[in-house]
Design a protein around this motif. Structure first.
Motif, PDB file in Angstrom:
ATOM      1  N   ARG A 111       0.879  -1.195  -0.077  1.00 49.94           N
ATOM      2  CA  ARG A 111       0.021  -0.033  -0.019  1.00 49.94           C
ATOM      3  C   ARG A 111       0.919   1.069  -0.082  1.00 49.94           C
ATOM      4  O   ARG A 111       0.521   2.189  -0.713  1.00 49.94           O
ATOM      5  CB  ARG A 111      -0.892   0.194   1.199  1.00 49.94           C
ATOM      6  N   GLY A 112       2.033   1.253   0.655  1.00 44.89           N
ATOM      7  CA  GLY A 112       2.648   2.544   0.686  1.00 44.89           C
ATOM      8  C   GLY A 112       3.499   2.743  -0.555  1.00 44.89           C
ATOM      9  O   GLY A 112       3.490   3.703  -0.787  1.00 44.89           O
ATOM     10  N   LEU A 113       3.977   1.560  -1.186  1.00 48.06           N
ATOM     11  CA  LEU A 113       4.519   1.940  -2.389  1.00 48.06           C
ATOM     12  C   LEU A 113       3.483   2.302  -3.486  1.00 48.06           C
ATOM     13  O   LEU A 113       4.113   3.258  -4.162  1.00 48.06           O
ATOM     14  CB  LEU A 113       4.970   0.543  -2.915  1.00 48.06           C
ATOM     15  N   VAL A 114       2.311   1.844  -3.478  1.00 50.34           N
ATOM     16  CA  VAL A 114       1.457   2.341  -4.511  1.00 50.34           C
ATOM     17  C   VAL A 114       0.980   3.902  -4.167  1.00 50.34           C
ATOM     18  O   VAL A 114       1.219   4.634  -5.180  1.00 50.34           O
ATOM     19  CB  VAL A 114       0.029   1.440  -4.624  1.00 50.34           C
ATOM     20  N   ILE A 115       0.751   4.113  -2.876  1.00 50.99           N
ATOM     21  CA  ILE A 115       0.384   5.611  -2.487  1.00 50.99           C
ATOM     22  C   ILE A 115       1.479   6.448  -3.120  1.00 50.99           C
ATOM     23  O   ILE A 115       1.365   7.527  -3.488  1.00 50.99           O
ATOM     24  CB  ILE A 115      -0.068   5.692  -1.293  1.00 50.99           C
ATOM     25  N   THR A 116       2.900   5.987  -2.477  1.00 51.03           N
ATOM     26  CA  THR A 116       3.986   7.053  -2.670  1.00 51.03           C
ATOM     27  C   THR A 116       4.327   6.876  -4.061  1.00 51.03           C
ATOM     28  O   THR A 116       4.596   8.160  -4.605  1.00 51.03           O
ATOM     29  CB  THR A 116       5.040   6.226  -1.994  1.00 51.03           C
ATOM     30  N   LEU A 117       4.229   5.981  -4.959  1.00 55.97           N
ATOM     31  CA  LEU A 117       4.308   6.197  -6.510  1.00 55.97           C
ATOM     32  C   LEU A 117       3.391   7.126  -7.070  1.00 55.97           C
ATOM     33  O   LEU A 117       4.110   7.901  -8.044  1.00 55.97           O
ATOM     34  CB  LEU A 117       4.373   4.697  -7.255  1.00 55.97           C
ATOM     35  N   ILE A 118       2.043   7.070  -6.567  1.00 55.76           N
ATOM     36  CA  ILE A 118       1.196   7.940  -7.273  1.00 55.76           C
ATOM     37  C   ILE A 118       1.548   9.372  -6.897  1.00 55.76           C
ATOM     38  O   ILE A 118       1.470  10.270  -7.811  1.00 55.76           O
ATOM     39  CB  ILE A 118      -0.257   7.405  -6.731  1.00 55.76           C
ATOM     40  N   VAL A 119       1.886   9.498  -5.801  1.00 60.19           N
ATOM     41  CA  VAL A 119       2.096  10.803  -5.063  1.00 60.19           C
ATOM     42  C   VAL A 119       3.129  11.585  -5.888  1.00 60.19           C
ATOM     43  O   VAL A 119       3.498  12.534  -6.470  1.00 60.19           O
ATOM     44  CB  VAL A 119       2.225  10.884  -3.712  1.00 60.19           C
ATOM     45  N   VAL A 120       4.343  10.588  -5.941  1.00 58.71           N
ATOM     46  CA  VAL A 120       5.524  11.157  -6.668  1.00 58.71           C
ATOM     47  C   VAL A 120       5.399  11.347  -8.231  1.00 58.71           C
ATOM     48  O   VAL A 120       5.813  12.368  -8.689  1.00 58.71           O
ATOM     49  CB  VAL A 120       6.869  10.116  -6.322  1.00 58.71           C
ATOM     50  N   THR A 121       4.682  10.457  -8.699  1.00 57.41           N
ATOM     51  CA  THR A 121       4.417  10.577 -10.158  1.00 57.41           C
ATOM     52  C   THR A 121       3.734  11.805 -10.625  1.00 57.41           C
ATOM     53  O   THR A 121       3.797  12.531 -11.508  1.00 57.41           O
ATOM     54  CB  THR A 121       3.786   9.414 -10.718  1.00 57.41           C
ATOM     55  N   LEU A 122       2.567  12.240  -9.925  1.00 61.81           N
ATOM     56  CA  LEU A 122       1.686  13.104  -9.964  1.00 61.81           C
ATOM     57  C   LEU A 122       2.714  14.599  -9.739  1.00 61.81           C
ATOM     58  O   LEU A 122       2.444  15.670 -10.482  1.00 61.81           O
ATOM     59  CB  LEU A 122       0.546  13.174  -8.976  1.00 61.81           C
ATOM     60  N   VAL A 123       3.364  14.668  -8.592  1.00 60.84           N
ATOM     61  CA  VAL A 123       4.003  15.810  -8.408  1.00 60.84           C
ATOM     62  C   VAL A 123       5.354  15.993  -9.663  1.00 60.84           C
ATOM     63  O   VAL A 123       5.394  17.036  -9.969  1.00 60.84           O
ATOM     64  CB  VAL A 123       5.120  15.683  -7.076  1.00 60.84           C
ATOM     65  N   ILE A 124       5.848  14.981 -10.196  1.00 62.30           N
ATOM     66  CA  ILE A 124       6.791  15.065 -11.099  1.00 62.30           C
ATOM     67  C   ILE A 124       6.038  15.563 -12.734  1.00 62.30           C
ATOM     68  O   ILE A 124       6.309  16.551 -13.189  1.00 62.30           O
ATOM     69  CB  ILE A 124       7.479  13.799 -11.522  1.00 62.30           C
ATOM     70  N   LEU A 125       4.603  15.048 -12.595  1.00 59.09           N
ATOM     71  CA  LEU A 125       4.083  15.441 -13.777  1.00 59.09           C
ATOM     72  C   LEU A 125       3.616  17.091 -13.485  1.00 59.09           C
ATOM     73  O   LEU A 125       3.606  17.948 -14.667  1.00 59.09           O
ATOM     74  CB  LEU A 125       2.814  14.639 -14.080  1.00 59.09           C
ATOM     75  N   ALA A 126       3.109  17.348 -12.594  1.00 59.36           N
ATOM     76  CA  ALA A 126       2.609  18.664 -12.305  1.00 59.36           C
ATOM     77  C   ALA A 126       3.785  19.685 -12.315  1.00 59.36           C
ATOM     78  O   ALA A 126       3.732  20.858 -13.126  1.00 59.36           O
ATOM     79  CB  ALA A 126       2.109  18.776 -10.911  1.00 59.36           C
ATOM     80  N   TYR A 127       4.974  19.494 -11.953  1.00 57.57           N
ATOM     81  CA  TYR A 127       6.214  20.123 -12.092  1.00 57.57           C
ATOM     82  C   TYR A 127       6.638  20.224 -13.644  1.00 57.57           C
ATOM     83  O   TYR A 127       7.061  21.274 -14.141  1.00 57.57           O
ATOM     84  CB  TYR A 127       7.466  19.491 -11.404  1.00 57.57           C
ATOM     85  N   SER A 128       6.582  19.045 -14.346  1.00 58.89           N
ATOM     86  CA  SER A 128       6.966  19.282 -15.750  1.00 58.89           C
ATOM     87  C   SER A 128       6.028  20.092 -16.423  1.00 58.89           C
ATOM     88  O   SER A 128       6.420  20.618 -17.528  1.00 58.89           O
ATOM     89  CB  SER A 128       7.070  17.750 -16.388  1.00 58.89           C
ATOM     90  N   VAL A 129       4.786  20.140 -16.193  1.00 54.72           N
ATOM     91  CA  VAL A 129       3.671  20.906 -16.803  1.00 54.72           C
ATOM     92  C   VAL A 129       4.077  22.238 -16.480  1.00 54.72           C
ATOM     93  O   VAL A 129       3.886  23.276 -17.455  1.00 54.72           O
ATOM     94  CB  VAL A 129       2.425  20.596 -16.518  1.00 54.72           C
ATOM     95  N   ILE A 130       4.269  22.645 -15.313  1.00 53.99           N
ATOM     96  CA  ILE A 130       4.373  23.965 -14.952  1.00 53.99           C
ATOM     97  C   ILE A 130       5.840  24.586 -14.962  1.00 53.99           C
ATOM     98  O   ILE A 130       5.616  25.778 -15.748  1.00 53.99           O
ATOM     99  CB  ILE A 130       4.448  24.172 -13.221  1.00 53.99           C
TER     100      ILE A 130
END
Length: 330
Positions: A16-35
């Motif tokens: 569960r920790g792996l899935v949640i963290t991967l989602i958060v990290v991936t979303l942050v990276i995508l948001a950063y790349s868009v911004i």
């Protein structure tokens, strides 16, 4: 010898920790790349630059495994730790650190498998890995603090975090060593005004702390000054190597580019001590102080997901290996 592998409940929590963290990290990276308008840089990951970066990161992990082997064999006289086992244990610890808040957090995993592999009791194994991470925290944050002065005022948050981490870990380590060298008893450690029921459990916890402090102090005293100097050298070396892994994405190969890549790494690592899942947000901010956004995106993805994939593969293979060994012995 009894080895039962990972408990199912722990396995589910890790999953569960792996899935949640991967989602958060991936979303942050995508948001950063868009911004930062660097989303197109993701298409450049399928390249020789990525392969070279992965090879450099692998070299860093091998040096870190050599450090763990050296520390273990220096403090546990007469007990050896094969380099391949040390590498697997380091990668498993890296996996757990990458799915917990801040860049620190893989110590329980390393202590668990270190204890299972070598037969050293859990308290001594945990004391050893905490002593090991002491080198990482001080090296990364002291160097990070020095570098962040160069990039003020943008790096002010990094400077504050790195100074806090350096002083707190140094103070705590000295306190633990001092406690471990004294002959205090855990009996009646709680104040007399505390109820007998609470005092009973407090004293149990305090006795465990004394056991840990004694082991930690013993580890520190068993390692000679020459070995300690070598441990510091290896610590700085493999962190520097991980910084150099950003160089292929910069596409400039000179001394200035190397310095820039290493500076970005130390700033990222020191600021990633903040309690965010997988260092999300903190890592991107730290890297952005020095590097171009497109480089930040590519290096962050390669460095972070390497730790996840290599750690996960090591966990599966190594846990099964230990299970098979026990079955064969039985």
């Amino acid at each position: 010898m009894i080895y039962v592998g990972i408990d199912m409940q722990v396995e589910k929590r890790l999953g569960r920790g792996l899935v949640i963290t991967l989602i958060v990290v991936t979303l942050v990276i995508l948001a950063y790349s868009v911004i930062t308008s660097s989303l197109s840089s993701l298409l450049e990951l399928y390249s020789m630059d990525t392969l070279v970066s992965l090879l450099i990161i692998t070299l860093g992990w091998m040096v870190s495994a050599l450090r763990l082997k050296l520390l273990f064999e220096s403090s546990m006289k007469g007990t050896s730790l094969p380099l391949i086992d040390s590498l697997a244990i380091r990668l498993i610890g890296g996996l757990i650190a990458n799915i917990t808040p801040s860049s620190i957090g893989g110590e329980p995993g390393r202590a668990y498998y270190l204890s299972r592999r070598t037969g050293v009791d859990t308290v001594r194994s945990y004391a050893l890995v905490i002593y090991e991470v002491y080198y990482d925290v001080l090296a990364v944050n002291i160097i990070g603090a020095c570098i962040s002065v160069k990039y003020l005022p943008l790096s002010m948050p990094v400077l504050l975090v790195s100074l806090f981490m350096s002083f707190s870990w140094l103070s705590i380590s000295l306190k633990i060593v001092k406690t471990g060298r004294s002959m205090h008893s855990g009996l009646d450690a709680a104040p007399r005004w505390i109820s007998r029921f609470v005092r009973k459990y407090f004293n149990k916890l305090y006795a465990r702390y004394l056991d840990f402090a004694s082991s930690y102090s013993e580890m520190a005293s068993r390692v000679s000054l020459g070995k300690k100097a070598l441990l510091w050298l290896l610590t700085i070396l493999y962190h520097t190597i991980w910084g150099v892994a950003a160089l292929p994405f910069i596409h400039v190969f000179n001394v200035d580019a190397v310095v820039k890549a290493v500076e970005a790494y130390f700033i990222m690592q020191s600021f990633s001590s903040l309690p965010t899942p997988g260092g999300s947000g903190a890592a991107e901010y730290g890297l952005s102080i020095v590097l171009d956004p497109s480089v930040v995106v590519k290096y962050r993805i390669v460095y972070y997901y390497y730790g996840i994939m290599a750690g996960l593969i090591s966990l599966i293979i190594y846990d099964n290996k230990l299970r098979r060994q026990v079955t064969r012995y039985d």
